[in-house]
Design an enzyme around this catalytic site. Structure first.
Site, PDB file in Angstrom:
ATOM      1  N   LYS A 182      32.718 -20.402  12.243  1.00  0.00           N
ATOM      2  CA  LYS A 182      32.656 -21.710  12.511  1.00  0.00           C
ATOM      3  C   LYS A 182      33.693 -22.396  13.487  1.00  0.00           C
ATOM      4  O   LYS A 182      34.960 -22.313  13.166  1.00  0.00           O
ATOM      5  CB  LYS A 182      32.584 -22.664  11.295  1.00  0.00           C
ATOM      6  CG  LYS A 182      32.304 -24.235  11.525  1.00  0.00           C
ATOM      7  CD  LYS A 182      32.301 -24.899  10.226  1.00  0.00           C
ATOM      8  CE  LYS A 182      32.087 -26.493  10.633  1.00  0.00           C
ATOM      9  NZ  LYS A 182      31.979 -27.123   8.920  1.00  0.00           N
ATOM     10  N   LYS A 219      28.180 -21.125  14.042  1.00  0.00           N
ATOM     11  CA  LYS A 219      27.988 -22.601  14.425  1.00  0.00           C
ATOM     12  C   LYS A 219      29.390 -23.067  15.586  1.00  0.00           C
ATOM     13  O   LYS A 219      30.493 -22.562  15.218  1.00  0.00           O
ATOM     14  CB  LYS A 219      28.218 -23.471  13.112  1.00  0.00           C
ATOM     15  CG  LYS A 219      28.256 -24.697  13.422  1.00  0.00           C
ATOM     16  CD  LYS A 219      28.490 -25.655  12.180  1.00  0.00           C
ATOM     17  CE  LYS A 219      28.278 -27.284  12.228  1.00  0.00           C
ATOM     18  NZ  LYS A 219      28.557 -27.853  11.019  1.00  0.00           N
TER      19      LYS A 219
END
Length: 324
Positions: free
Chosen positions: A194, A247
């Site tokens: 992320k 992400k």
């Protein structure tokens, strides 16, 4: 004389469909939902057209619509009325997400419920953990709270938990806590790679989760690093993650592909709010054709994602039904 003519296999839609290499279906899709306290609330999120804040009493109509469209899974984000330094509403028995899980399960057994496990929506300071006096997120102390949140979601009926905090060791801590509480069959989808991305902008409005000071670069990753992302994925797999996630998605297709080529594990990609809003706005303004939605999602699948979390879920369902 030409003997190699690739265009022979592009002559009509039947042959093009027959040899298509990458396919996408609603089986691959998870749709984010934002749940708020209050009554009779279905409020469009200004920066994310077509997405809404829902109060618990308005969830039934939304869930029934999703089932009708063929959306099979949702991921829940809760926005509480009250916030404090330790995000206590995140693990409260009657917290906003816990109530939403129970409501969805009451309305439909067909929807698979994933829950975002983090603290930023629930803390008064907007960071994803417990702060030290110096304002630094205390990694190890935060693990205790994240584990409590995961267990509380499982107790409420969540099918899967998805920790998005990026604390070191949180997958192992969460797995241990879930197993000790009797939830050995509840899988963990880890936000493994992320990045500290500018593409989260609209989400901050949707989830009311912007940090009150500083940024999240001490725990989210540098966008310049791909090998670091691979290391993070490996650690999460070792700690017991069932699915790993990259992400954002569109700006990190190379990371998705690298993870896919390196590990034999299901991979999710989060097609984040900024990616959604850019394309949605361009389509609305006539700058792009609606087919750009499908093309962008196909690119994420082509890169190697098995699962896509996307705000385009309803658009995709309609497009698939219309065979666009």
């Amino acid at each position: 004389m030409l003997t190699k003519r690739p265009r022979r296999l592009r002559a009509n839609s039947i042959i093009r469909d027959m040899i298509r290499e990458t396919h996408i279906s609603m089986d691959d899709i998870i749709y984010p939902l934002f749940i708020v306290e209050g009554e009779n609330i279905k409020r469009e999120i200004g920066s994310m057209k077509g997405n809404y804040h829902f109060s618990i009493d308005r969830l039934e109509e939304e869930i029934k619509e999703l089932v009708e469209l063929g959306v099979k899974s949702v991921i829940l984000f809760g926005i509480p009325n009250e916030k404090d330094c330790c995000g206590s509403e995140a693990y409260a028995e009657n917290g906003i997400v816990q109530k939403a899980i129970r409501k969805i399960k009451e309305v439909s057994k067909e929807i698979y419920v994933v829950t975002d496990v983090c603290m930023c929506e629930y803390t008064s300071h907007g960071h994803c953990g417990i702060l030290t006096e110096e304002g630094y997120v205390d990694n190890d102390k935060t693990l205790e709270y994240l584990s409590k949140i995961a267990v509380s979601h499982a107790e409420a009926g969540a099918d899967m938990v998805a920790p998005s905090d990026m604390m070191d060791g949180r997958i192992g801590a969460m797995r241990e806590a879930l197993d000790k509480s009797g939830f050995v069959t509840v899988p963990i989808m880890a936000y493994s790679a992320k990045y500290a991305s500018a593409f989260y902008g609209p989400f901050r409005e949707a989830a009311d989760s912007a940090p009150a000071f500083g940024d999240r670069k001490t725990y989210q990753m540098d966008p310049a690093n791909i090998l670091e992302g691979v290391r993070e994925v490996e650690l999460d797999i070792e700690e017991g993650a069932d699915i790993v996630m990259v992400k954002p998605a569109l700006a990190y297709l190379d990371v998705i592909r690298k993870v896919k080529d390196t590990y034999n594990i299901p991979i999710a990609a989060y097609n984040v709010s900024g990616e959604y809003s850019m394309i949605k706005l361009a389509v609305e303004q006539g700058l792009l054709n609606e087919s750009a939605i499908m093309e962008s999602l196909i690119s994420i699948k082509r890169a190697g994602a098995d699962i896509i979390i996307t705000y385009f879920a309803k658009d995709l369902a309609r497009m698939l039904k219309e065979n666009k």
